[in-house]
Write a protein that holds these residues in place. Sequence first.
Motif, PDB file in Angstrom:
ATOM      1  N   THR A 256       0.981  -1.167  -0.046  1.00  0.00           N
ATOM      2  CA  THR A 256       0.064   0.058  -0.091  1.00  0.00           C
ATOM      3  C   THR A 256       0.887   1.105   0.151  1.00  0.00           C
ATOM      4  OG1 THR A 256      -1.886  -1.019   1.064  1.00  0.00           O
ATOM      5  CG2 THR A 256      -1.755   1.154   1.308  1.00  0.00           C
ATOM      6  N   VAL A 257       1.874   1.071   0.726  1.00  0.00           N
ATOM      7  CA  VAL A 257       2.840   2.293   0.833  1.00  0.00           C
ATOM      8  C   VAL A 257       3.544   2.555  -0.438  1.00  0.00           C
ATOM      9  CG1 VAL A 257       4.969   3.104   1.856  1.00  0.00           C
ATOM     10  CG2 VAL A 257       3.303   2.277   3.405  1.00  0.00           C
ATOM     11  N   GLU A 258       3.945   1.488  -1.258  1.00  0.00           N
ATOM     12  CA  GLU A 258       4.578   1.727  -2.496  1.00  0.00           C
ATOM     13  C   GLU A 258       3.392   2.193  -3.618  1.00  0.00           C
ATOM     14  OE1 GLU A 258       6.726  -1.178  -5.580  1.00  0.00           O
ATOM     15  OE2 GLU A 258       5.031  -1.755  -4.669  1.00  0.00           O
ATOM     16  N   CYS A 262       3.830   5.843  -5.775  1.00  0.00           N
ATOM     17  CA  CYS A 262       3.852   5.543  -7.224  1.00  0.00           C
ATOM     18  C   CYS A 262       2.585   6.449  -7.770  1.00  0.00           C
ATOM     19  CB  CYS A 262       3.711   4.341  -7.666  1.00  0.00           C
ATOM     20  SG  CYS A 262       5.252   3.195  -7.539  1.00  0.00           S
ATOM     21  N   GLY A 263       1.793   6.943  -7.148  1.00  0.00           N
ATOM     22  CA  GLY A 263       0.433   7.602  -7.776  1.00  0.00           C
ATOM     23  C   GLY A 263       0.975   9.151  -7.779  1.00  0.00           C
ATOM     24  N   GLY A 268       6.620  12.782  -5.745  1.00  0.00           N
ATOM     25  CA  GLY A 268       6.222  12.029  -4.326  1.00  0.00           C
ATOM     26  C   GLY A 268       6.996  10.654  -4.373  1.00  0.00           C
ATOM     27  N   VAL A 269       7.405  10.355  -3.526  1.00  0.00           N
ATOM     28  CA  VAL A 269       8.135   8.847  -3.262  1.00  0.00           C
ATOM     29  C   VAL A 269       7.605   8.253  -1.768  1.00  0.00           C
ATOM     30  CG1 VAL A 269       9.910   9.386  -4.601  1.00  0.00           C
ATOM     31  CG2 VAL A 269      10.148  10.003  -2.257  1.00  0.00           C
ATOM     32  N   GLU A 294       7.714   5.566   5.234  1.00  0.00           N
ATOM     33  CA  GLU A 294       7.701   7.217   4.960  1.00  0.00           C
ATOM     34  C   GLU A 294       7.192   7.621   3.745  1.00  0.00           C
ATOM     35  OE1 GLU A 294      11.620   8.946   5.825  1.00  0.00           O
ATOM     36  OE2 GLU A 294      12.060   8.853   3.416  1.00  0.00           O
ATOM     37  N   ILE A 295       6.745   8.885   3.319  1.00  0.00           N
ATOM     38  CA  ILE A 295       6.335   9.344   2.195  1.00  0.00           C
ATOM     39  C   ILE A 295       7.101  10.950   2.121  1.00  0.00           C
ATOM     40  CG2 ILE A 295       4.254   8.070   1.635  1.00  0.00           C
ATOM     41  CD1 ILE A 295       2.614   9.989   2.853  1.00  0.00           C
TER      42      ILE A 295
END
Length: 418
Positions: A256-258, A262-263, A268-269, A294-295
């Motif tokens: 979910t974090v990935e 990616c969206g 954003g990473v 983290e984001i």
Amino acid sequence: MNTPSSNLPSPDANRLWSAIMDLSALVDSDSPGWTREVFSDPYKASRAWTLARMKDAGLQAHVDGAGNIVGRLPGTNPNAPAIVTGSHTDTVHSGGRFDGVVGVLGAIEAARVLQESGTRLTSDLIIMDFLGEEANGFGVSCVGSRAVAGVLDAAHLARRDANGVSMGEAVAAFGADPNQAISMAWNPRDIKSYIELHVEQGPMLERSGSQIGVVTSIAGIERVMAVFTGRADHAGTTPMDQRADALLAAAEAILTVERVGCGAPVHGVSTTGRIATGHGAFNVVPDSATIWAEIRSIDPGWLGGARRSIAEKIALDAAQRGVEVAIDLLNDQDPVPAAQTMQDTVAAASDDLGYSWEAVPSGAGHDAAHMAHLGPMGMIFVPSQGGRSHCPDEFTDKVQLSNGVHVLANTIRRLDLA
């Protein structure tokens, strides 16, 4: 008086390189790469070395109550607001030799250039080696710059690591004063501007061939720790649809974090940097797991929405698996734009010196983000080979480092004359 068009000479590239290599020898010999983590013995040794280096360069240097090393090159007007520069000398585990270090030792070299060229600034030049910029076991990065900026508080000091030690206790054991650390904020009226030299830690400059990066914004960072509690069962006899598998819930959360990262529409990473489980075995359904993620983004709107989206999706998916989850959200920092005046000054200094430059965002966090509370903030990037950083392969060559210090010194002089 010098004018902005009469440029300062190039720094001594060999002297700067030698200093970086000397500092890189002060590391944890039992760990890979160049490991010098905050509060460690190698970090303590490196700071004594850095303090001596500042004094040898003719700076008035001391350690403040928060554990920052502060070097001062006096200007001609003690009442003028100061120009501040610097960075940090701690590293991540198995880190590199240049992240942060270039901003401290490069600033010392810039001070030498000013003195050796006979240039006297009107403002004091303050060079900082901030305490503990990198993320640590307490979940609080940029400890020293937060203290200076007045955004370090008692809640930060109360956070505990995996051994139950509070950050305040660690600060005190290191020889600093936790009470001073949360009450020593500088007065913004005393600061004219903050400029930080840093390796890019990414691939953009190398790909484009630009010699200098003019930083436009520093990404905001939202951190997530999720603790999953399921139920231990026999792995051979418990049907798949009757399990409360904490590790599977954690794995789903990692994906979910990935997906959220990616969206991102612009920048954003997202990263899950660690996962831990209880006492697992081949034949036991895992009953506990924890992830640290983290984001990051320079887009505040997306960042806030992404954090909520991640937390909601993790909770929903865990519930469907019969797993409880406790989610701790920590705002490390909001996105911080560099002041347009600072971007323009760095660009003009680069143009005058004949260095190619481009405007770039910073996906990494920096002390500069907190120093922006005190006045106009800007950053100068130099290329990172292969875009590698936070690893032993981190590398920037001698010429690129010298270019960055050359721009830094001339940027400082431009800021002084403005």
